[in-house]
Design a protein around this motif. Structure first.
Motif, short mmCIF file in Angstrom:
data_model
loop_
_atom_site.label_atom_id
_atom_site.label_comp_id
_atom_site.label_asym_id
_atom_site.label_seq_id
_atom_site.Cartn_x
_atom_site.Cartn_y
_atom_site.Cartn_z
N ILE A 1 0.86 -1.20 0.00
CA ILE A 1 0.00 0.00 0.00
C ILE A 1 0.89 1.24 0.00
O ILE A 1 1.82 1.35 0.80
CB ILE A 1 -1.00 -0.01 1.18
CG1 ILE A 1 -1.97 1.16 1.05
CG2 ILE A 1 -0.31 0.00 2.55
CD1 ILE A 1 -3.32 0.91 1.67
N MET B 1 0.76 5.03 0.58
CA MET B 1 0.14 6.28 1.01
C MET B 1 1.23 7.33 1.25
O MET B 1 1.16 8.44 0.76
CB MET B 1 -0.61 6.07 2.33
CG MET B 1 -1.79 5.15 2.29
SD MET B 1 -2.59 5.21 3.93
CE MET B 1 -3.71 3.86 3.79
N GLY C 1 3.24 12.30 5.42
CA GLY C 1 3.13 11.06 6.19
C GLY C 1 1.88 11.14 7.05
O GLY C 1 0.78 10.76 6.63
N ILE D 1 7.24 6.73 -0.25
CA ILE D 1 8.41 6.33 0.55
C ILE D 1 7.97 5.41 1.70
O ILE D 1 6.79 5.44 2.09
CB ILE D 1 9.16 7.58 1.09
CG1 ILE D 1 10.57 7.20 1.57
CG2 ILE D 1 8.38 8.29 2.20
CD1 ILE D 1 11.50 8.38 1.76
N SER E 1 6.26 -0.88 2.65
CA SER E 1 6.50 -2.29 3.00
C SER E 1 6.16 -3.16 1.80
O SER E 1 5.17 -2.90 1.11
CB SER E 1 5.61 -2.70 4.18
OG SER E 1 5.80 -1.82 5.26
N THR F 1 11.54 -2.40 2.63
CA THR F 1 10.87 -1.10 2.75
C THR F 1 11.51 -0.19 1.69
O THR F 1 12.74 -0.04 1.69
CB THR F 1 11.10 -0.50 4.15
OG1 THR F 1 10.81 -1.50 5.14
CG2 THR F 1 10.23 0.71 4.40
N VAL G 1 9.26 0.55 15.64
CA VAL G 1 8.49 1.14 14.53
C VAL G 1 6.97 0.99 14.71
O VAL G 1 6.20 1.67 14.05
CB VAL G 1 8.97 0.56 13.18
CG1 VAL G 1 8.44 -0.85 12.96
CG2 VAL G 1 8.58 1.46 12.03
N GLY H 1 0.29 5.03 11.43
CA GLY H 1 -0.13 6.24 12.15
C GLY H 1 0.65 6.30 13.46
O GLY H 1 0.64 5.34 14.23
N THR H 2 1.30 7.44 13.71
CA THR H 2 2.15 7.54 14.92
C THR H 2 1.29 7.57 16.19
O THR H 2 0.09 7.85 16.14
CB THR H 2 3.00 8.83 14.88
OG1 THR H 2 2.10 9.96 14.91
CG2 THR H 2 3.87 8.91 13.63
N GLU I 1 1.28 9.83 18.33
CA GLU I 1 0.71 11.18 18.50
C GLU I 1 -0.57 11.32 17.69
O GLU I 1 -1.56 11.90 18.17
CB GLU I 1 1.74 12.25 18.08
CG GLU I 1 2.97 12.33 18.96
CD GLU I 1 3.92 11.13 18.78
OE1 GLU I 1 4.02 10.59 17.66
OE2 GLU I 1 4.56 10.73 19.78
N GLU J 1 -4.40 12.06 18.87
CA GLU J 1 -5.25 13.09 18.25
C GLU J 1 -6.63 12.50 17.92
O GLU J 1 -7.66 13.12 18.16
CB GLU J 1 -4.61 13.62 16.96
CG GLU J 1 -3.68 14.79 17.15
CD GLU J 1 -4.39 16.00 17.75
OE1 GLU J 1 -5.56 16.26 17.43
OE2 GLU J 1 -3.76 16.69 18.57
C1 LIG Z 1 9.26 0.42 8.47
C2 LIG Z 1 8.15 1.28 7.95
C3 LIG Z 1 7.18 0.73 7.13
C4 LIG Z 1 6.17 1.54 6.60
N1 LIG Z 1 5.26 0.99 5.72
C5 LIG Z 1 4.42 1.83 5.05
C6 LIG Z 1 3.61 1.31 3.99
O1 LIG Z 1 3.63 0.11 3.68
N2 LIG Z 1 2.82 2.18 3.32
C7 LIG Z 1 2.77 3.51 3.63
O2 LIG Z 1 2.04 4.24 2.97
N3 LIG Z 1 3.53 4.02 4.64
C8 LIG Z 1 4.36 3.21 5.34
N4 LIG Z 1 5.15 3.72 6.35
C9 LIG Z 1 5.08 5.13 6.65
C10 LIG Z 1 4.48 5.47 8.02
O3 LIG Z 1 3.10 5.19 8.05
C11 LIG Z 1 4.81 6.94 8.30
O4 LIG Z 1 6.20 7.01 8.52
C12 LIG Z 1 4.05 7.51 9.48
O5 LIG Z 1 2.68 7.63 9.20
C13 LIG Z 1 4.58 8.89 9.93
O6 LIG Z 1 4.72 9.76 8.85
P1 LIG Z 1 6.12 10.55 8.64
O7 LIG Z 1 7.21 9.55 8.67
O8 LIG Z 1 5.99 11.41 7.46
O9 LIG Z 1 6.27 11.45 9.94
P2 LIG Z 1 5.70 12.94 10.14
O10 LIG Z 1 4.28 12.98 9.73
O11 LIG Z 1 6.66 13.88 9.51
O12 LIG Z 1 5.81 13.09 11.73
C14 LIG Z 1 6.98 13.55 12.41
C15 LIG Z 1 6.62 13.72 13.88
O13 LIG Z 1 5.60 14.72 14.01
C16 LIG Z 1 4.49 14.21 14.71
N5 LIG Z 1 3.25 14.79 14.23
C17 LIG Z 1 2.83 14.91 12.93
N6 LIG Z 1 1.62 15.48 12.90
C18 LIG Z 1 1.26 15.71 14.19
C19 LIG Z 1 0.10 16.28 14.80
N7 LIG Z 1 -0.94 16.70 14.09
N8 LIG Z 1 0.09 16.37 16.16
C20 LIG Z 1 1.14 15.93 16.91
N9 LIG Z 1 2.24 15.39 16.37
C21 LIG Z 1 2.31 15.28 15.03
C22 LIG Z 1 4.52 12.70 14.45
O14 LIG Z 1 3.80 11.99 15.43
C23 LIG Z 1 6.01 12.45 14.51
O15 LIG Z 1 6.42 12.31 15.85
C24 LIG Z 1 6.13 2.91 6.93
C25 LIG Z 1 7.10 3.46 7.79
C26 LIG Z 1 8.12 2.67 8.29
C27 LIG Z 1 9.16 3.32 9.15
#
Ligand SMILES: Cc1cc2nc3c(=O)[nH]c(=O)nc-3n(C[C@H](O)[C@H](O)[C@H](O)COP(=O)(O)OP(=O)(O)OC[C@H]3O[C@@H](n4cnc5c(N)ncnc54)[C@H](O)[C@@H]3O)c2cc1C
Length: 388
Positions: free
Chosen positions: A130, A132, A138, A162, A165, A216, A366, A372-373, A375, A379
């Motif tokens: 997938i 996204m 992110g 980016i 998986s 990844t 991870v 979804g983090t 944080e 939210e």
């Molecule tokens: C090993 C791995 C596998 C993955 N697999 C996939 C996959 O198969 N498909 C896919 O689409 N994605 C995948 N992801 C991506 C993953 O879902 C994203 O990394 C994650 O959603 C966070 O996005 P970002 O890395 O851009 O962080 P950012 O959005 O830049 O966040 C940075 C920091 O800011 C915080 N933050 C952001 N917005 C807010 C807010 N509104 N309030 C408070 N804090 C906030 C976050 O919690 C985080 O601490 C994968 C990631 C990893 C590391």
């Protein structure tokens, strides 16, 4: 520690047979090779086919599409067993293939799309991913910049993703792209991309700090022409609605992974502390060790009760986004605490890569980020409490 009373005794017995077979498969086909796959940075494609042949993939896909039509518990049982055995790198990709993508096809796809992809996915012949996340989008998915422009009976897609998986191995990519850049969330659509399409390319397998057996990747789309019938459900502008609909299961299955990985970390620690000697007794006899392990087991039991309740709500079609977010938050944070606490009981050996607790610890990190983090989960829960 607890019996899952949401399941009948008969269902529990069937599941036990299924998990016994999977355990034997793991011992014969995964354990001997897992460290090599970690070094290679990915599992071989053939593993998906082997698992498909044994009925371990997409178990709850209906028989009409080649699945077993089993209850969701069978699909989750695969994640449970693999997570508990410490194969999180494999689980990360496998759960995308087996738990995340099939519901998109079943709930949002056209009949032709289901018939085309699901039987191949059940057999492990087509591996799904997938897409996204983008370098600039992110948590804030609405900011995604990949575009899909209609051109006759095709869409022309440009952009990149980016951290995907299964990026190296995937045959099917469920791709989020903007079909209308001016329409915000309503301008996002999902496409079922066949990765043999010209214009699709894969970046290198990204080097991670954990989950080494899972690949990844970055993915690139350059004037990639996909037929209009690759639009999920044939509906433009529905991508956000479709993602919001399917994210609860994604978060639920990450909850399954987190909880069962925590059990696995406890398993290996219980064994170790009874063997390791210090001050003329086993480490397990120190009161600190006993109380620490009792605390860990209690946390896991409480988490499991929450997980069982969420799984039951999902079976009834009543799992809310906020409950799924709360579970994902709880289970992934719990795993982080448990893996760290358990590692401490190994002393210096816990920091050595050859000890299984070290893998649980690095692989755990991870779960607080993907899907979804923590944080963002907070939210979503807060929004349900405060109304916005
Ligand atoms: C090993 C791995 C596998 C993955 N697999 C996939 C996959 O198969 N498909 C896919 O689409 N994605 C995948 N992801 C991506 C993953 O879902 C994203 O990394 C994650 O959603 C966070 O996005 P970002 O890395 O851009 O962080 P950012 O959005 O830049 O966040 C940075 C920091 O800011 C915080 N933050 C952001 N917005 C807010 C807010 N509104 N309030 C408070 N804090 C906030 C976050 O919690 C985080 O601490 C994968 C990631 C990893 C590391």
């Amino acid at each position: 520690m607890l019996t899952n009373h949401f399941l009948s005794a008969e269902a529990r017995a069937e599941l036990a047979l299924f998990t016994d077979a999977l355990d034997r498969f793991c011992a014969a086909e995964i354990e001997p090779h897992y460290r090599d796959w970690e070094k290679a940075g990915q599992v071989p494609r053939a593993l998906f086919q082997q698992m498909g042949e044994q009925g371990f993939l997409c178990a709850d896909v209906p028989e009409a599409y080649g699945g077993a039509g089993a209850s969701v518990d069978f699909s989750f049982a695969v994640v449970e067993v693999l997570s508990r055995r410490g194969y999180a790198g494999l689980v990360g990709g496998l759960q995308v293939h087996t738990d995340i993508i099939p519901p998109y096809l079943l709930h949002c796809g056209t009949e032709a799309q289901r018939q085309h992809w699901l039987p191949k996915m059940v057999r492990g012949e087509a591996i799904a991913a997938i897409g996204m996340t983008e370098p600039g989008a992110g948590s804030d998915l609405k900011a995604l910049r990949t575009t899909a422009r209609r051109d006759g009976d095709h869409y022309v897609i440009n952009g990149s993703k980016i951290f995907i998986s299964n990026g190296q191995n995937c045959d099917l990519l469920v791709l989020a792209a903007k079909t209308d850049a001016s329409a915000g969330a309503k301008g996002v659509s999902l496409f079922l991309v066949d990765t043999t399409t010209p214009g699709f390319s894969r970046g290198k397998n990204l080097e991670k700090i954990g989950q080494h057996a899972g690949d990844t990747s970055e993915l690139f789309f350059e004037d990639m022409r996909v037929p209009a019938d690759a639009l999920l459900g044939g509906m433009e502008g529905q991508g956000f609605v479709q993602m919001m609909r399917e994210l609860p299961r994604e978060r639920l299955v990450i909850g399954v992974q987190g909880l069962h990985a925590a059990k696995g970390a406890l398993d290996v620690t219980l064994k170790y502390v009874q063997e390791r000697q210090a001050f003329g007794q086993s480490v397990g006899q120190f009161q600190n060790t006993r109380f620490t392990l009792a605390g860990v087991a209690t946390e896991i039991a409480a988490g499991e009760a929450f997980l069982n309740a969420c799984t039951e709500a999902y079976r009834r079609g009543e799992l809310t986004p906020e409950a799924a977010s709360a579970l994902k938050l709880h289970a992934s944070e719990l795993l982080g605490r448990v893996a760290d606490t358990c590692l401490q009981l190994f002393g210096g050996y816990g920091y050595m890569a050859e000890y299984p607790i070290a893998r649980f610890w690095t692989d755990a990190r991870v779960l607080r980020i993907y899907g979804g983090t923590s944080e963002i989960m907070k939210e979503l829960v807060a929004r349900s409490l405060l109304g916005r």
